[in-house]
Design an enzyme around this catalytic site. Structure first.
Site, PDB file in Angstrom:
ATOM      1  N   CYS A  43       0.840  -1.193   0.000  1.00 13.22           N
ATOM      2  CA  CYS A  43       0.000   0.000   0.000  1.00 13.22           C
ATOM      3  C   CYS A  43       0.880   1.250   0.000  1.00 13.22           C
ATOM      4  O   CYS A  43       2.022   1.216   0.445  1.00 13.22           O
ATOM      5  CB  CYS A  43      -0.872   0.040   1.245  1.00 13.22           C
ATOM      6  SG  CYS A  43      -1.864  -1.428   1.472  1.00 13.22           S
ATOM      7  N   ARG A  77       5.075  -0.062  -6.054  1.00 14.26           N
ATOM      8  CA  ARG A  77       4.901  -0.935  -4.896  1.00 14.26           C
ATOM      9  C   ARG A  77       3.806  -1.978  -5.135  1.00 14.26           C
ATOM     10  O   ARG A  77       3.696  -2.930  -4.369  1.00 14.26           O
ATOM     11  CB  ARG A  77       4.530  -0.083  -3.666  1.00 14.26           C
ATOM     12  CG  ARG A  77       5.610   0.908  -3.287  1.00 14.26           C
ATOM     13  CD  ARG A  77       5.055   2.059  -2.478  1.00 14.26           C
ATOM     14  NE  ARG A  77       4.717   1.698  -1.120  1.00 14.26           N
ATOM     15  CZ  ARG A  77       5.494   1.899  -0.072  1.00 14.26           C
ATOM     16  NH1 ARG A  77       6.655   2.472  -0.219  1.00 14.26           N
ATOM     17  NH2 ARG A  77       5.118   1.562   1.128  1.00 14.26           N
ATOM     18  N   TRP A 121      -3.107  -2.536  -1.467  1.00  7.38           N
ATOM     19  CA  TRP A 121      -2.878  -3.935  -1.814  1.00  7.38           C
ATOM     20  C   TRP A 121      -3.710  -4.715  -0.818  1.00  7.38           C
ATOM     21  O   TRP A 121      -3.456  -4.669   0.377  1.00  7.38           O
ATOM     22  CB  TRP A 121      -1.388  -4.267  -1.696  1.00  7.38           C
ATOM     23  CG  TRP A 121      -1.105  -5.684  -2.073  1.00  7.38           C
ATOM     24  CD1 TRP A 121      -1.315  -6.803  -1.321  1.00  7.38           C
ATOM     25  CD2 TRP A 121      -0.576  -6.136  -3.309  1.00  7.38           C
ATOM     26  NE1 TRP A 121      -0.952  -7.915  -2.011  1.00  7.38           N
ATOM     27  CE2 TRP A 121      -0.493  -7.552  -3.232  1.00  7.38           C
ATOM     28  CE3 TRP A 121      -0.171  -5.501  -4.482  1.00  7.38           C
ATOM     29  CZ2 TRP A 121      -0.005  -8.320  -4.290  1.00  7.38           C
ATOM     30  CZ3 TRP A 121       0.310  -6.268  -5.515  1.00  7.38           C
ATOM     31  CH2 TRP A 121       0.386  -7.662  -5.421  1.00  7.38           C
ATOM     32  N   ASN A 179      -1.658   1.655   6.122  1.00  6.49           N
ATOM     33  CA  ASN A 179      -0.766   0.682   5.509  1.00  6.49           C
ATOM     34  C   ASN A 179      -0.397  -0.303   6.605  1.00  6.49           C
ATOM     35  O   ASN A 179       0.001   0.125   7.687  1.00  6.49           O
ATOM     36  CB  ASN A 179       0.482   1.452   5.052  1.00  6.49           C
ATOM     37  CG  ASN A 179       1.311   0.657   4.099  1.00  6.49           C
ATOM     38  OD1 ASN A 179       0.989  -0.479   3.811  1.00  6.49           O
ATOM     39  ND2 ASN A 179       2.370   1.258   3.610  1.00  6.49           N
ATOM     40  N   GLY A 180      -0.523  -1.613   6.391  1.00  2.00           N
ATOM     41  CA  GLY A 180      -0.140  -2.572   7.428  1.00  2.00           C
ATOM     42  C   GLY A 180      -1.332  -3.371   7.926  1.00  2.00           C
ATOM     43  O   GLY A 180      -2.366  -3.447   7.261  1.00  2.00           O
ATOM     44  N   GLU A 233      22.817 -18.649   7.569  1.00  2.00           N
ATOM     45  CA  GLU A 233      22.533 -17.342   6.960  1.00  2.00           C
ATOM     46  C   GLU A 233      23.316 -16.237   7.693  1.00  2.00           C
ATOM     47  O   GLU A 233      23.851 -15.325   7.064  1.00  2.00           O
ATOM     48  CB  GLU A 233      21.017 -17.084   6.994  1.00  2.00           C
ATOM     49  CG  GLU A 233      20.556 -15.694   6.635  1.00  2.00           C
ATOM     50  CD  GLU A 233      20.867 -15.275   5.201  1.00  2.00           C
ATOM     51  OE1 GLU A 233      21.447 -16.064   4.436  1.00  2.00           O
ATOM     52  OE2 GLU A 233      20.558 -14.118   4.856  1.00  2.00           O
ATOM     53  N   LYS A 264      25.936 -13.804   5.887  1.00  2.94           N
ATOM     54  CA  LYS A 264      25.794 -12.335   5.923  1.00  2.94           C
ATOM     55  C   LYS A 264      27.087 -11.698   6.406  1.00  2.94           C
ATOM     56  O   LYS A 264      27.569 -10.738   5.832  1.00  2.94           O
ATOM     57  CB  LYS A 264      24.659 -11.890   6.851  1.00  2.94           C
ATOM     58  CG  LYS A 264      23.246 -12.091   6.390  1.00  2.94           C
ATOM     59  CD  LYS A 264      22.783 -11.155   5.312  1.00  2.94           C
ATOM     60  CE  LYS A 264      23.048 -11.739   3.949  1.00  2.94           C
ATOM     61  NZ  LYS A 264      22.023 -12.548   3.383  1.00  2.94           N
ATOM     62  N   GLU A 281      30.041 -12.086   3.829  1.00  2.00           N
ATOM     63  CA  GLU A 281      29.958 -11.375   2.545  1.00  2.00           C
ATOM     64  C   GLU A 281      30.108  -9.869   2.693  1.00  2.00           C
ATOM     65  O   GLU A 281      30.618  -9.230   1.778  1.00  2.00           O
ATOM     66  CB  GLU A 281      28.728 -11.765   1.728  1.00  2.00           C
ATOM     67  CG  GLU A 281      27.397 -11.293   2.202  1.00  2.00           C
ATOM     68  CD  GLU A 281      26.255 -11.738   1.277  1.00  2.00           C
ATOM     69  OE1 GLU A 281      26.428 -11.867   0.061  1.00  2.00           O
ATOM     70  OE2 GLU A 281      25.147 -11.948   1.808  1.00  2.00           O
ATOM     71  N   HIS A 284      31.758 -32.995  16.311  1.00  2.00           N
ATOM     72  CA  HIS A 284      32.269 -33.828  15.221  1.00  2.00           C
ATOM     73  C   HIS A 284      33.335 -33.094  14.411  1.00  2.00           C
ATOM     74  O   HIS A 284      33.609 -33.459  13.266  1.00  2.00           O
ATOM     75  CB  HIS A 284      31.112 -34.267  14.320  1.00  2.00           C
ATOM     76  CG  HIS A 284      30.098 -35.071  15.067  1.00  2.00           C
ATOM     77  ND1 HIS A 284      30.262 -36.408  15.350  1.00  2.00           N
ATOM     78  CD2 HIS A 284      28.929 -34.705  15.648  1.00  2.00           C
ATOM     79  CE1 HIS A 284      29.230 -36.843  16.052  1.00  2.00           C
ATOM     80  NE2 HIS A 284      28.401 -35.814  16.246  1.00  2.00           N
ATOM     81  N   LYS A 295      24.846  -8.744  -7.396  1.00  2.00           N
ATOM     82  CA  LYS A 295      23.504  -8.930  -6.842  1.00  2.00           C
ATOM     83  C   LYS A 295      22.849 -10.174  -7.432  1.00  2.00           C
ATOM     84  O   LYS A 295      22.193 -10.930  -6.750  1.00  2.00           O
ATOM     85  CB  LYS A 295      22.656  -7.681  -7.106  1.00  2.00           C
ATOM     86  CG  LYS A 295      21.239  -7.771  -6.557  1.00  2.00           C
ATOM     87  CD  LYS A 295      21.233  -7.829  -5.041  1.00  2.00           C
ATOM     88  CE  LYS A 295      19.870  -8.067  -4.445  1.00  2.00           C
ATOM     89  NZ  LYS A 295      19.944  -8.615  -3.082  1.00  2.00           N
TER      90      LYS A 295
HETATM   91  O1  M6R Z   1      18.556 -13.879  -6.792  1.00  2.00           O
HETATM   92  P1  M6R Z   1      18.731 -15.145  -5.998  1.00  2.00           P
HETATM   93  O2  M6R Z   1      17.872 -15.206  -4.786  1.00  2.00           O
HETATM   94  O3  M6R Z   1      18.595 -16.376  -6.839  1.00  2.00           O
HETATM   95  O4  M6R Z   1      20.234 -15.098  -5.501  1.00  2.00           O
HETATM   96  C1  M6R Z   1      20.778 -16.193  -4.811  1.00  2.00           C
HETATM   97  C2  M6R Z   1      22.088 -15.821  -4.173  1.00  2.00           C
HETATM   98  O5  M6R Z   1      22.990 -15.371  -5.137  1.00  2.00           O
HETATM   99  C3  M6R Z   1      21.915 -14.732  -3.110  1.00  2.00           C
HETATM  100  O6  M6R Z   1      20.992 -15.095  -2.127  1.00  2.00           O
HETATM  101  C4  M6R Z   1      23.260 -14.427  -2.425  1.00  2.00           C
HETATM  102  O7  M6R Z   1      23.666 -15.535  -1.669  1.00  2.00           O
HETATM  103  C5  M6R Z   1      23.165 -13.170  -1.568  1.00  2.00           C
HETATM  104  N1  M6R Z   1      24.282 -12.306  -1.839  1.00  2.00           N
HETATM  105  C6  M6R Z   1      23.163 -13.459  -0.116  1.00  2.00           C
HETATM  106  O8  M6R Z   1      23.108 -12.314   0.657  1.00  2.00           O
END
Ligand code: M6R
Length: 606
Positions: A2, A27, A74, A98-99, A479, A483, A486, A502, A601
């Protein structure tokens, strides 16, 4: 998602509001409306579908007035009809929202008993009636709105007009973004700076819990405790860009903070929130006969799939074969013709995931993709898509796309469980309500951000960091480690807590911080034993939990206690602290957070 726009101006505002709403079209929405104060009286025009329908309506009814609010909706509670479109109003109050208002049903029951007559199926309409009631009981408009805001539970943004008050608009933010814009004798409000770009580039972003009284001369902003607060006034560059960083230093920070809103929108497209029911699109398989599922994805999307595996097993009784797409595509996986394969991707363009999809199609599998970009190749080539409504994700490190994938997959698992007769109506209601509470809890976690700073200092000094978790907290550990590595370039690994003995335990000494993701569920005791093993070897334990569990003498380097939530939604809530830890550690270390070295990306090559 929204979109909200409001103007207290000096000339007719209806067309300008539509113009601003047009900038929020990206959006996504399915109906729209405008309300103005014309000679002190509230007027309104609404239409189903696109803004051109609203414009056609406005050319018939011609709303005058220099003060107004507008909305693109939405659908969440109720179908995308004109009747459910915003603004919602009584003769005294008009509101755009919104929400999700979680406690709308109990408020509605009270209001109906009071004599309020509702004309929509939305949660929003209760706000107009509640403020009206308080005004009728003698409160001033501002006090009536203040009292109403205190009664609402959920994550939301609001703009409110009151009959006879042309120099007044009340706005509030709790989990969904809202920006105030300042003009010359005019004041504006919008869901983001992009909406306000035609009017002003001088903006204040409200913080969660803030509410504000707007007049033509500006805004008085108050926080959750009703204290007057000064929020920074800043210049925005949104005039030239379709996406901007808002009041955040990085896109990643903005995207972390958008999660209550985008998760709520994504949930709304797979659940009837008023009924607490899952509503899935048609899937290309006979669900009653379905007993197995194959999942392929890369990176963060793969971790979303790993979490979903627990959900598909628990809630839908499905056996799950999940693999990293780059491995899956070269394995000789025996695939039963007519079976279901699921692909998860933010971009919908990741080369390996796309290749896995094509491989499955060629093997006679039915394909469903969870994607954020509906025009992407994977979306086009799949038999069905489940679209996440995260909006554009600019930071290379995926954050909001991940939690939107999770909420989509949770809905899918519950929906399949219902169709297979494994989840009864009460259980469905319980699980959907747990999902509905997620935006509110996320918003709570985001308000705890300051508590993470000391931990980030610990992490920034480390050469290696371990993340541990059990059950659905294990993929969150993976994850968290991804994070951190990277964007901060610190070496980090995620492990299932039970695997510690192990091998990885050999790495532990006093220089290795160990981030333990341990919700207070039935697995907590096991993870606690692992923490004792770590402590015995001098490891610095950073505990992320959601309960005040007895530590039995265990020494912790740091502990963050999140709000307690239903076990289903633990991964959605615990995703946030691991994102925040990585983000602030990277900021502290001065790396390029949004575009870390060597990363793209979207990985469109093998
Ligand atoms: O666009 P996708 O979700 O397919 O991308 C998959 C990975 O390349 C993506 O999640 C990547 O691991 C990110 N940089 C993680 O933060």
């Amino acid at each position: 998602m929204c979109g909200i726009v409001g103007i207290i101006g000096t000339k007719p505002v209806a067309d300008a509001i539509v113009e601003a709403l047009r900038r929020l079209e990206y959006r996504g929405y399915d109906s729209a409306g405008v309300s103005t104060l014309e000679n002190g009286r509230l007027t309104r025009a609404r239409a189903e579908g696109k803004l051109r329908n609203l414009e056609a309506r406005l050319s018939e009814v011609q709303l005058g007035g220099h003060t107004g609010i507008g909305h693109t909706r939405w659908a969440t509670h109720g179908a995308p009809t004109e009747q459910n479109a915003h603004p919602h109003m009584t003769s005294k109050v008009a509101v755009v929202h919104n929400g999700i208002i979680e406690n709308f049903q109990e408020l509605k029951d009270d209001l109906v008993a009071y004599g309020a007559v509702f004309s929509s199926e939305t949660d929003t309409e209760i706000i107009a009636h509640l403020i009206t009631r308080y005004i009728e009981e003698g409160a001033t408009p501002i006090d009536a709105a203040r009292r109403c805001l205190k009664e609402l539970s959920g994550a939301f943004a609001l703009a409110i007009l009151i009959e006879g008050q042309e120099n007044l608009m009340i706005v509030a933010r709790q989990g969904s973004p809202l920006a105030i814009g300042y003009g010359d004798g005019e004041t504006f409000v919008g869901s983001d700076a992009i909406a306000l770009a035609p009017f002003t580039n001088t903006i204040t972003y409200l913080e969660d819990g803030d509410w504000a009284v707007l007049t033509r001369d500006g805004a008085e902003i108050r926080d959750l405790e009703d204290r007057i607060v000064n929020r920074p006034v800043q210049k925005t560059i949104a005039t030239t860009l379709l996406v901007d960083k808002g009041n955040h230093r990085h896109f990643m920070a903005k995207e972390i903070h958008e999660q209550p809103e985008v998760v709520s929108h994504t949930l709304s497209s797979f659940a009837d929130i008023a009924e607490a029911r899952i509503v899935l699109p048609d899937l290309p398989v006979d669900i009653e006969k379905l007993d197995r599922l194959t999942i392929s994805a890369c990176g963060t999307a793969y971790y979303a799939g790993l979490i979903a595996k627990y959900w598909f097993e628990t809630y839908a009784g499905l056996g799950v074969e999940i693999d990293i797409a780059s491995e899956f595509r070269y394995r000789n996986v025996p695939l039963k013709s007519g079976g279901l394969s699921l692909f998860i991707s933010q971009s919908g363009e990741t080369a390996d995931t796309l290749a896995a999809l094509r491989h499955c199609k060629a093997s006679g599998q039915k394909t469903v993709s969870v994607v954020n970009v509906p025009q992407s190749t994977m979306a086009r080539e799949s038999d069905a898509i489940l679209q996440t409504l995260a909006g554009p994700e600019i930071g290379v490190a995926s954050t909001k796309a991940f939690t939107c994938q999770l909420v989509t997959l949770a809905c899918l698992a519950i929906g399949l469980g219902v169709k297979k007769g494994l989840i009864d109506r009460d259980r469905e209601r319980e699980l959907v309500n747990a999902l509905v509470s997620v935006p509110r809890h996320m918003s709570h976690v985001l308000q705890m951000e300051d508590q993470f700073e000391d931990i980030c200092h610990i992490l920034s000094k480390a050469r290696d960091v371990l993340y541990l978790g059990r059950g659905t907290a294990f993929p969150i550990a993976l994850e968290g480690a991804l994070k951190l590595k990277e964007i901060s370039y610190i070496h980090a690994e995620g492990y299932a807590a039970g695997e510690l003995k192990h091998g990885p335990i050999a790495l532990i000494d006093e220089n290795v911080p160990i981030v333990v993701v341990a919700p207070g569920d039935e697995l907590y005791e096991k993870t606690h034993s692992n923490m004792q093993e770590v402590a015995a070897r001098g490891g610095q334990i950073i505990l992320l939990t959601d309960q005040d569990m007895e530590q039995n003498g265990l020494e912790l380097a740091a502990k963050i206690t999140l709000p307690p939530t239903h076990p289903l939604v633990h991964p959605l809530i615990f995703a946030l602290p691991v994102q925040i830890l990585a983000y602030h550690t990277a900021v502290f270390m001065g790396t390029d957070v949004d575009q870390p070295r060597n990363l793209a990306k979207s990985v469109t090559v093998e």
